[in-house]
Design a protein around this motif. Sequence first.
Motif, PDB file in Angstrom:
ATOM      1  N   ASP A 122     -17.528 -24.787  19.662  1.00  0.00           N
ATOM      2  CA  ASP A 122     -18.268 -23.530  19.558  1.00  0.00           C
ATOM      3  C   ASP A 122     -19.284 -23.672  18.435  1.00  0.00           C
ATOM      4  N   ILE A 123     -20.437 -23.037  18.600  1.00  0.00           N
ATOM      5  CA  ILE A 123     -21.430 -22.989  17.521  1.00  0.00           C
ATOM      6  C   ILE A 123     -21.748 -21.541  17.218  1.00  0.00           C
ATOM      7  N   TYR A 124     -21.475 -21.149  15.968  1.00  0.00           N
ATOM      8  CA  TYR A 124     -21.811 -19.799  15.494  1.00  0.00           C
ATOM      9  C   TYR A 124     -23.176 -19.817  14.838  1.00  0.00           C
ATOM     10  N   ASP A 125     -24.036 -18.879  15.234  1.00  0.00           N
ATOM     11  CA  ASP A 125     -25.386 -18.774  14.684  1.00  0.00           C
ATOM     12  C   ASP A 125     -25.499 -17.484  13.873  1.00  0.00           C
ATOM     13  N   ARG A 126     -25.784 -17.648  12.574  1.00  0.00           N
ATOM     14  CA  ARG A 126     -25.873 -16.476  11.706  1.00  0.00           C
ATOM     15  C   ARG A 126     -27.049 -15.574  12.075  1.00  0.00           C
ATOM     16  N   LEU A 127     -28.174 -16.160  12.459  1.00  0.00           N
ATOM     17  CA  LEU A 127     -29.377 -15.364  12.727  1.00  0.00           C
ATOM     18  C   LEU A 127     -29.174 -14.378  13.870  1.00  0.00           C
TER      19      LEU A 127
ATOM     20  N   TYR B 176     -19.475 -24.642  24.204  1.00  0.00           N
ATOM     21  CA  TYR B 176     -19.996 -25.853  24.831  1.00  0.00           C
ATOM     22  C   TYR B 176     -18.869 -26.517  25.615  1.00  0.00           C
ATOM     23  N   TRP B 177     -19.067 -26.639  26.925  1.00  0.00           N
ATOM     24  CA  TRP B 177     -18.093 -27.243  27.827  1.00  0.00           C
ATOM     25  C   TRP B 177     -18.685 -28.488  28.476  1.00  0.00           C
TER      26      TRP B 177
ATOM     27  N   GLY C 287     -20.845 -25.605  13.724  1.00  0.00           N
ATOM     28  CA  GLY C 287     -20.036 -25.926  14.890  1.00  0.00           C
ATOM     29  C   GLY C 287     -18.581 -26.122  14.523  1.00  0.00           C
ATOM     30  N   ILE C 288     -17.706 -25.744  15.447  1.00  0.00           N
ATOM     31  CA  ILE C 288     -16.268 -25.922  15.258  1.00  0.00           C
ATOM     32  C   ILE C 288     -15.719 -26.655  16.478  1.00  0.00           C
ATOM     33  N   SER C 289     -15.149 -27.822  16.260  1.00  0.00           N
ATOM     34  CA  SER C 289     -14.537 -28.592  17.340  1.00  0.00           C
ATOM     35  C   SER C 289     -13.270 -27.903  17.827  1.00  0.00           C
TER      36      SER C 289
ATOM     37  N   GLY D  77     -10.450 -27.949  15.192  1.00  0.00           N
ATOM     38  CA  GLY D  77     -10.557 -26.674  14.487  1.00  0.00           C
ATOM     39  C   GLY D  77     -11.500 -26.712  13.306  1.00  0.00           C
ATOM     40  N   THR D  78     -12.232 -27.801  13.142  1.00  0.00           N
ATOM     41  CA  THR D  78     -13.157 -27.931  12.018  1.00  0.00           C
ATOM     42  C   THR D  78     -14.318 -28.819  12.450  1.00  0.00           C
ATOM     43  N   ASN D  79     -15.051 -29.388  11.466  1.00  0.00           N
ATOM     44  CA  ASN D  79     -16.136 -30.312  11.780  1.00  0.00           C
ATOM     45  C   ASN D  79     -16.227 -31.366  10.678  1.00  0.00           C
ATOM     46  N   TRP D  80     -17.325 -32.084  10.645  1.00  0.00           N
ATOM     47  CA  TRP D  80     -17.464 -33.216   9.727  1.00  0.00           C
ATOM     48  C   TRP D  80     -18.371 -32.913   8.532  1.00  0.00           C
ATOM     49  N   GLU D  81     -18.714 -31.647   8.331  1.00  0.00           N
ATOM     50  CA  GLU D  81     -19.621 -31.284   7.247  1.00  0.00           C
ATOM     51  C   GLU D  81     -19.056 -31.720   5.895  1.00  0.00           C
ATOM     52  N   GLY D  82     -19.865 -32.477   5.157  1.00  0.00           N
ATOM     53  CA  GLY D  82     -19.512 -32.891   3.809  1.00  0.00           C
ATOM     54  C   GLY D  82     -18.564 -34.062   3.705  1.00  0.00           C
TER      55      GLY D  82
END
Length: 297
Positions: free
Chosen positions: A173-178, A185-186, A258-260, A264-269
């Motif tokens: 899933d991708i959350y967009d703040r704007l 995404y499937w 984005g959240i896998s 349940g998370t991603n690779w940021e940082g």
Amino acid sequence: MPTNAETVALALDRITAAYVFPERAAEMDRAVRKRLAAGEYDDLTGPTLCETVTAHLREVCPDQHLGLRWRDEPQPVVAVDEERGQAAFLARMRAANHGVRRFEHLEGNVGYLDIRRIADAGEGARVIGGAMELVAGTRALVLDLRECLGGSPEGCTTWCSYFFPDDHTHLKDIYDRLTDTTRQYWTVAHLPAPRYLDRPVYVLTSARTFSGGEDLAYTLQAHRLALVVGETTRGGAHPTGSYQLDAHISVRVPSARGISVATGTNWEGVGVAPDLAVPADQALEVAHQHALTRTAS
């Protein structure tokens, strides 16, 4: 031509309005405005201003997508135009063959694809499909992402779909703040080339691999569909927009995350850690030998 102070203030306004984590945006705003008030940026040249402000932003929030960028060639300063931005992205992708740099048929019937960008899922689908058609008959596949520096989330979904049997897998899933919306995404139902199933897949990474390249590596690794070989990647997971501040300076602001579904998370940082850690320049040889061993019969 705006002053340095005006340019930095405008950049901070953009960051405050759009950065995906509002609380971190507020922290960056306070820290940089304090330096701004002290006159730290007044006498810097354009490129140095961009480097310095970017460093100060990342001291507070170490987001590798975030920062100011200098271009020697003057750019038009216009309101944000998504269609114009998409057109520019597509033009860059066309010039780069939609990210597919090279195909090679390695010893032992092992396929090799050198992928430098993650293409758009629309225009890029034909080239992605052509690449996958070339490797359709191989016994193992190596995806080289060591120089892959980003691209389209939709295109990443297209690439990933070739390694899943159908369209039933929810990838992320991708959350967009704007827009305050979340998009799912499937895997894709219909692909222009055969799916690559039940064979060894290797993904090569380096310390340069970034953004969309990391997305592809992370997703295939998280679903246990590929073995990642090489180095830990840079760690940039946030989709980003670019805003022109003056004729030479723009600011890149990550406005989504984005959240896998698998992790349940991603690779940021933190980046994508390899399953087989080797220097990047040895990754292809190691992956190829590993593939030959697994497919020996």
